[in-house]
Scaffold this motif. Structure first.
Motif, PDB file in Angstrom:
ATOM      1  N   PHE A  39      -0.042   5.029 -10.021  1.00  0.00           N
ATOM      2  CA  PHE A  39      -0.231   3.430 -10.326  1.00  0.00           C
ATOM      3  C   PHE A  39       1.025   3.544 -11.462  1.00  0.00           C
ATOM      4  O   PHE A  39       1.735   2.480 -11.509  1.00  0.00           O
ATOM      5  N   THR A  78      -1.431  -1.404  -7.891  1.00  0.00           N
ATOM      6  CA  THR A  78      -2.831  -1.293  -8.011  1.00  0.00           C
ATOM      7  C   THR A  78      -3.532  -0.618  -6.958  1.00  0.00           C
ATOM      8  O   THR A  78      -4.922  -0.125  -7.120  1.00  0.00           O
ATOM      9  N   GLN A  87      -7.874  -2.731  -2.049  1.00  0.00           N
ATOM     10  CA  GLN A  87      -6.968  -3.702  -2.465  1.00  0.00           C
ATOM     11  C   GLN A  87      -6.591  -4.696  -1.523  1.00  0.00           C
ATOM     12  O   GLN A  87      -6.578  -5.863  -2.024  1.00  0.00           O
TER      13      GLN A  87
END
Length: 161
Positions: A39, A78, A87
């Motif tokens: 991330f 993310t 996601q």
């Protein structure tokens, strides 16, 4: 004493794994630490691309490519935390499906203007609209944020978003 420490350690690991979406159905085999590093790396790379794009601002086609790629990296970062399926599910949630579609549409339009049409003016306009769409998409993750912005626009500009 050792057993209590082991119990607390396991409890913390379970909380960390549940926060990072470890229950993604086995689709992601990264550890929670690897997900955080992924991330951070993806987010930093996206921000770096967006900052580097300012260097080539005079050349709108290169600017559009770097800036749009940076946006996609930052938004996609993310997926490391949640997992790609989670996601995608959140992006297609009824609350933000239109914001997602508008943002992705703006990304496509900006790339078409930069790569296919080669129009500097259209590319700049598409990038400005893309930035607005990214802000609107990001606001969809904050409860009542879009409603507050709409009400503010009504009061300030006598218009509604």
């Amino acid at each position: 004493m050792l057993k209590l420490g082991q119990f607390l350690s396991k409890d913390n690991e379970e909380q960390e794994e549940s926060l990072l979406g470890e229950d993604s159905g086995g689709l992601c085999s990264l550890s929670p630490t690897q997900r955080i590093f992924g991330f951070a790396a993806c987010l930093v790379a996206g921000l770096a691309c967006m900052l580097l794009s300012l260097i080539v601002f005079a050349k709108p086609i290169k600017f559009a490519l770097l800036f749009t790629f940076g946006h996609l990296l930052a938004v996609g970062s993310t997926a490391f935390l949640l997992g790609p399926a989670q996601q995608l599910q959140m992006m297609l949630d009824p609350v933000r499906v239109f914001a997602t579609a508008i943002f992705l549409g703006c990304v496509v339009v900006a790339l078409i203007c930069a790569l296919w049409i080669h129009s500097k003016l259209l590319t700049i306009i598409a990038i400005i609209i893309e930035i607005g769409a990214l802000i609107w998409y990001s606001l969809s993750y904050i409860p009542f944020a879009r409603r507050m912005v709409s009400e503010l626009m009504i009061r300030l500009c006598d218009t509604e978003l």
